[in-house]
Design a protein around this motif. Sequence first.
Motif, mmCIF file in Angstrom:
data_model
loop_
_atom_site.group_PDB
_atom_site.id
_atom_site.type_symbol
_atom_site.label_atom_id
_atom_site.label_comp_id
_atom_site.label_asym_id
_atom_site.label_seq_id
_atom_site.Cartn_x
_atom_site.Cartn_y
_atom_site.Cartn_z
ATOM 1 N N LEU A 162 0.830 -1.200 0.000
ATOM 2 C CA LEU A 162 0.000 0.000 0.000
ATOM 3 C C LEU A 162 0.865 1.251 0.000
ATOM 4 N N VAL A 163 0.423 2.232 -0.765
ATOM 5 C CA VAL A 163 1.117 3.522 -0.822
ATOM 6 C C VAL A 163 0.084 4.637 -0.699
ATOM 7 N N VAL A 164 0.531 5.770 -0.217
ATOM 8 C CA VAL A 164 -0.312 6.962 -0.174
ATOM 9 C C VAL A 164 0.056 7.827 -1.366
ATOM 10 N N VAL A 165 -0.944 8.214 -2.144
ATOM 11 C CA VAL A 165 -0.721 8.987 -3.367
ATOM 12 C C VAL A 165 -1.712 10.143 -3.438
ATOM 13 N N SER A 166 -1.395 11.086 -4.304
ATOM 14 C CA SER A 166 -2.305 12.209 -4.560
ATOM 15 C C SER A 166 -2.059 12.719 -5.967
ATOM 16 N N SER A 167 -2.924 13.593 -6.408
ATOM 17 C CA SER A 167 -2.683 14.273 -7.683
ATOM 18 C C SER A 167 -1.572 15.307 -7.483
ATOM 19 N N PRO A 168 -0.868 15.695 -8.551
ATOM 20 C CA PRO A 168 0.230 16.658 -8.395
ATOM 21 C C PRO A 168 -0.204 17.994 -7.813
ATOM 22 N N PRO A 180 -7.442 16.364 2.820
ATOM 23 C CA PRO A 180 -8.665 15.677 2.401
ATOM 24 C C PRO A 180 -8.302 14.313 1.815
ATOM 25 N N ALA A 181 -9.154 13.329 2.091
ATOM 26 C CA ALA A 181 -8.832 11.960 1.682
ATOM 27 C C ALA A 181 -10.042 11.262 1.097
ATOM 28 N N VAL A 182 -9.751 10.302 0.221
ATOM 29 C CA VAL A 182 -10.761 9.409 -0.336
ATOM 30 C C VAL A 182 -10.505 8.031 0.259
ATOM 31 N N GLU A 183 -11.509 7.455 0.903
ATOM 32 C CA GLU A 183 -11.338 6.163 1.571
ATOM 33 C C GLU A 183 -12.246 5.113 0.953
ATOM 34 N N ARG A 184 -11.818 3.865 1.101
ATOM 35 C CA ARG A 184 -12.675 2.756 0.693
ATOM 36 C C ARG A 184 -13.467 2.276 1.899
ATOM 37 N N GLY A 185 -14.781 2.127 1.720
ATOM 38 C CA GLY A 185 -15.619 1.560 2.761
ATOM 39 C C GLY A 185 -15.795 2.497 3.933
ATOM 40 N N VAL A 225 -9.480 15.386 -5.744
ATOM 41 C CA VAL A 225 -10.302 15.782 -4.592
ATOM 42 C C VAL A 225 -9.655 15.420 -3.261
ATOM 43 N N GLY A 226 -8.662 14.544 -3.273
ATOM 44 C CA GLY A 226 -8.031 14.160 -2.026
ATOM 45 C C GLY A 226 -6.958 13.120 -2.255
ATOM 46 N N ALA A 227 -6.211 12.818 -1.195
ATOM 47 C CA ALA A 227 -5.198 11.768 -1.237
ATOM 48 C C ALA A 227 -5.868 10.426 -0.987
ATOM 49 N N ALA A 240 4.420 6.598 -12.779
ATOM 50 C CA ALA A 240 5.423 6.720 -13.841
ATOM 51 C C ALA A 240 5.086 7.852 -14.801
ATOM 52 N N ALA A 241 3.798 8.071 -15.049
ATOM 53 C CA ALA A 241 3.367 9.123 -15.983
ATOM 54 C C ALA A 241 3.294 10.496 -15.332
ATOM 55 N N GLY A 242 3.366 10.545 -14.003
ATOM 56 C CA GLY A 242 3.286 11.819 -13.303
ATOM 57 C C GLY A 242 1.879 12.303 -13.033
ATOM 58 N N THR A 243 0.870 11.475 -13.333
ATOM 59 C CA THR A 243 -0.510 11.888 -13.038
ATOM 60 C C THR A 243 -0.853 11.710 -11.564
ATOM 61 N N LEU A 244 -0.038 10.938 -10.851
ATOM 62 C CA LEU A 244 -0.139 10.838 -9.398
ATOM 63 C C LEU A 244 1.267 10.961 -8.819
ATOM 64 N N VAL A 245 1.343 11.415 -7.569
ATOM 65 C CA VAL A 245 2.636 11.514 -6.886
ATOM 66 C C VAL A 245 2.610 10.642 -5.639
ATOM 67 N N HIS A 246 3.789 10.146 -5.279
ATOM 68 C CA HIS A 246 3.959 9.182 -4.200
ATOM 69 C C HIS A 246 4.342 9.911 -2.915
#
Length: 296
Positions: A162-168, A180-185, A225-227, A240-246
């Motif tokens: 598991l990793v935490v990511v977000s948009s640039p 702000p975060a997006v969670e599952r369940g 909208v969130g990480a 790899a494409a840079g659409t998300l950051v680690h």
Amino acid sequence: MDLLALADFNLVARHGGFGRAARAADRPKATLSRRVAELEAALNLRLFERGARILKLTEEGRALHERTETLLAELNETAAAIASGGAKPRGRLRISAPLLFSQVAMGKLAAEFAAKHPEVRLEVTTEDRGVDMVEEGYDLVIRVNPQTDESLVGRVFLRDRLVVVSSPGLERPAADRTVPAVERGPGGGDAWQVRAPGGGSRIAFEPILRLSSLIMVRDAVRAGVGAGCLPISLVSHDLAAGTLVHWGDVDGPDIALWTLYPSRRLLSARVSAFLGHLKQAFPKGTPDELAAYMGA
């Protein structure tokens, strides 16, 4: 234990009576009755409750029937395969697989397997709940970090993390701020503990979306909208494409995908073939292999 008597017992249990079983198998009713009585005597158990108009399995009889009917079928299948010169996979193969793995990989895996083994009728059910393999008639289940079950055996065929990511466009918060975060369940936490090159850190978050699918979580995180906390295999192409950051790897155990099957059954040619198919698709069992398989 007399396997022939056990086979006759299962014949009667399957047809719900000595008369119906005798007609279906073209066997004398008296012979079936005698063989079942001999099995009961050998086991010192009553397997059927016998009434004037009804024959009903006892609790012990039901347990014996559930455990041995498939075993006997597979013994017959193995004997027939050996007699015909090889154990070629054929027949019905029922698999239960978790939602995310089914969405990202199982369709392709199933299609490739069907092309390779045209005499196998593969059925895949998608669900994250625990299943009773014997009661529900599954030959194989795939599960994520399953609980120990002494009645099952299996192996890990894939690992993920598991990793935490977000948009640039979303900045990582300072130590005293939340993101702000997006969670599952339903969630349940309020922070991610992550490992990063500069050392471990705590990222506090405030859920603004709760979604039932990790693919939905990824898409919402992509939208900015969130990480989110996601498997690396699901976001490696975006990173790899840079659409998300680690932002860091989550501190905790890796995700392990297991194949499980009942330990008291012979491993059928169908199950062996599917296990081999998984090994061929993921020879090292790494997240990079799963990501490459999804992107191919």
